[in-house]
Design a protein around this motif. Structure first.
Motif, PDB file in Angstrom:
ATOM      1  N   THR A  65      -3.899   1.338  -8.498  1.00 45.89           N
ATOM      2  CA  THR A  65      -4.829   0.241  -8.227  1.00 45.89           C
ATOM      3  C   THR A  65      -4.641  -0.947  -9.166  1.00 45.89           C
ATOM      4  N   TYR A 107      -2.481  -3.436  -7.372  1.00 41.21           N
ATOM      5  CA  TYR A 107      -2.839  -3.827  -6.010  1.00 41.21           C
ATOM      6  C   TYR A 107      -2.928  -5.345  -5.874  1.00 41.21           C
ATOM      7  N   LEU A 118       0.830  -1.204   0.000  1.00 38.59           N
ATOM      8  CA  LEU A 118       0.000   0.000   0.000  1.00 38.59           C
ATOM      9  C   LEU A 118       0.862   1.252   0.000  1.00 38.59           C
TER      10      LEU A 118
END
Length: 286
Positions: A228, A231, A221
């Protein structure tokens, strides 16, 4: 006196064994309950997942939660990112730990013990202490915001080196010397002679490293910074909490968590028997 010995018999074993079995069953139920509850909740409707008192079994099991999760968080890409992070990092840890452990166990050089003590000391540092220095280093070398930035700082692990060093120290020196006499290089000795002798440690380290880096949250993170597309699944799951705030999303969170726990569980099932069998065989041989 006769040279034979009588087998040892425990007095009143039935009561003790029954109590032991009861304790094991209770511990197993307590440990497995969150996992079972998570899986059952993933098949519930939104109303059932939030009902008080709780509904233990869904009245009409449905896979709608799983299909909705796949659409909300792009589960395929998230799983791929997690697989890349966990697999590459674990492979790197195995290689570096095996080579460094071999050097600490079988080489004699000035400052070896002091360097090994310094390495052990780093194991007592909380990960949050090294977060900012590692982030600054990753940013300086231009890996910030990418999967490489997540992977590279963790390709070596102090615990892995310590574990390998302890196991490799038990490998006979005569075996290594014989390989050298046959003309084997040091790399070949490490991977062809030493590695097969420390399979239990390698199996344990594989489990520990893969599960840890599959579940890691704070470091990816911090490095990815809102990217994203890269991620991993554990970070993508947090998006389910904010998705459609007007509805209760407990069933979605449980479905996503069930999907996320499958790869580490499969890894454990595949390596657990091999790990136990290797420990037993090494104990018999040793």
């Amino acid at each position: 006196m006769s040279g034979t010995t009588k087998p040892f018999r425990r007095n009143n074993p039935s009561g003790f064994d029954a109590l032991l079995v009861l304790l094991i069953v209770v511990a197993a139920v307590v440990a497995a309950f969150p996992l079972v509850w998570m899986v059952l909740s993933s098949f519930k409707t939104p109303a059932e997942s939030m009902q008080v008192p709780p509904v233990w079994l869904p009245k009409t099991p449905s896979l709608d939660s799983y299909s909705e999760v796949a659409g909300v968080i792009n589960a395929g890409r998230s799983f791929w990112n997690s697989a890349v992070i966990a697999t590459v990092t674990t492979a790197g840890i195995l290689v570096t730990s095996l080579m460094a452990g071999y050097a600490f166990a079988k080489y004699r050089f000035r400052g070896r013990d002091a360097l090994f003590a310094l390495l052990i000391a780093t194991m007592f540092l909380p990960p949050i202490v090294t977060l900012i220095p590692l982030y600054r280093l990753v940013s300086y070398i231009g890996l910030n915001g990418s999967l490489f930035g997540v992977i590279v700082p963790h390709l070596a692990n102090a615990f892995g080196i310590f574990l390998m060093r302890q196991f490799i120290a038990g490998v006979p020196d005569d075996l290594i010397d014989a390989a050298r006499v046959d003309g084997a290089s040091e790399l070949r000795i490490v991977f062809s002679v030493v590695a097969p002798a420390v399979v239990p440690a390698l199996a344990a380290l594989t489990l520990f490293a893969f599960v840890y880096h599959w579940n890691t949250y704070l470091w990816p993170l911090t490095v990815l910074q809102g990217n994203t597309d890269d991620y991993p699944i554990v970070i993508s799951l947090s998006r389910l909490l904010s998705y459609n705030r007007g509805a209760m999303n407990t069933h979605l969170v449980m479905a996503g968590a069930t999907l996320a726990v499958l790869p580490p569980l499969v890894m454990f099932v595949l390596l657990q028997r091999f790990f136990v069998d290797s420990i037993v065989s090494s104990g018999v041989k040793g």
